[in-house]
Design a protein around this motif. Sequence first.
Motif, PDB file in Angstrom:
ATOM      1  N   UNK A   1      -1.204  59.972  34.128  1.00  0.00           N
ATOM      2  CA  UNK A   1      -1.176  58.991  35.202  1.00  0.00           C
ATOM      3  C   UNK A   1      -0.535  57.672  34.834  1.00  0.00           C
ATOM      4  N   UNK A   2       0.033  57.586  33.621  1.00  0.00           N
ATOM      5  CA  UNK A   2       0.647  56.351  33.159  1.00  0.00           C
ATOM      6  C   UNK A   2       2.091  56.215  33.582  1.00  0.00           C
ATOM      7  N   UNK A   3       2.778  55.287  32.928  1.00  0.00           N
ATOM      8  CA  UNK A   3       4.147  54.943  33.291  1.00  0.00           C
ATOM      9  C   UNK A   3       5.067  54.978  32.077  1.00  0.00           C
ATOM     10  N   UNK A   4       6.326  55.238  32.347  1.00  0.00           N
ATOM     11  CA  UNK A   4       7.389  55.072  31.361  1.00  0.00           C
ATOM     12  C   UNK A   4       8.201  53.869  31.815  1.00  0.00           C
ATOM     13  N   UNK A   5       8.033  52.754  31.121  1.00  0.00           N
ATOM     14  CA  UNK A   5       8.715  51.517  31.467  1.00  0.00           C
ATOM     15  C   UNK A   5      10.078  51.467  30.779  1.00  0.00           C
ATOM     16  N   UNK A   6      11.064  50.896  31.464  1.00  0.00           N
ATOM     17  CA  UNK A   6      12.402  50.768  30.917  1.00  0.00           C
ATOM     18  C   UNK A   6      12.840  49.323  31.040  1.00  0.00           C
ATOM     19  N   UNK A   7      13.382  48.765  29.942  1.00  0.00           N
ATOM     20  CA  UNK A   7      13.718  47.353  29.956  1.00  0.00           C
ATOM     21  C   UNK A   7      15.047  47.108  29.256  1.00  0.00           C
ATOM     22  N   UNK A   8      15.821  46.215  29.842  1.00  0.00           N
ATOM     23  CA  UNK A   8      17.057  45.764  29.219  1.00  0.00           C
ATOM     24  C   UNK A   8      17.483  44.470  29.868  1.00  0.00           C
ATOM     25  N   UNK A   9      18.421  43.786  29.237  1.00  0.00           N
ATOM     26  CA  UNK A   9      18.965  42.552  29.801  1.00  0.00           C
ATOM     27  C   UNK A   9      20.487  42.663  29.847  1.00  0.00           C
TER      28      UNK A   9
END
Length: 258
Positions: A40-48
């Motif tokens: 039930x969790x999340x896969x977060x994706x981050x970049x700038x």
Amino acid sequence: MSTQPAYTRRLIQLLERLADTQNEVLDRVAQQCADALESGGLVHLFGTGHSVIPTLDAFPRYGSFVGLHPLTDPRVMWHNVLGPGGVRELLWLERAEGYIDKFLAHQPLNAGDVLVVYSHGGRNSAGIEAAMYAHERRLFTVAVTSSESLSRPAEHSSGKRLADVCDVMIDTGAPVEDALITVDGWDRPVGGSSTVIASVVSHELVTRTAAVLSSRGVVLPTFVSPTVPGATLGSNDEVFAAHRARLHAAEAKALGAA
């Protein structure tokens, strides 16, 4: 003037290197992503900067599914070349220490989730501090960066680069200078590579994670083109509804842990 597809051929070489050398780590990350999503969790994706692009191409788009969560801060993206929302501003802010936790404090990051951080050079403060922030909260952290840049000195006050603070690194293999092609008469190379390769990494993770989930009997609502047999323009309503429900659950969990 040459008409040979030099850029495409060079890019194919880099993608073949990715396929040959990163298979094991891609599988490991896909397993972690599947664990997070199944619970039930999340896969977060981050970049700038340009590294926002592989996060946006992961979800929502045809072929991706609920549980993928791009962390999009408009202050480290650009919607203008010059002036407000321009590139100079984001280039300064992504290097500024002590900023990105202010953005992440409002995001539903929970223990057991995954955070994938994209950064070609792996030296910007925003990516490094995002990974540190997530690590402190017991997320599994992934650096999508280039080993070609590891010989360059760290710029962050910790003395670390993105690969140093993450649990695993997926190596794009993109050259330090990023651009691939030397043109006669030009003193600078052209044809950037890191964003294209990072986007391929996104879809490797999407497809491999789906395969792992399927092997466990788990099927998540998947964003689909209306050209797919049986799909309609309204088929993605359930995807948006499921995405909202999962985010609300994650936010409640994060608030409870605060």
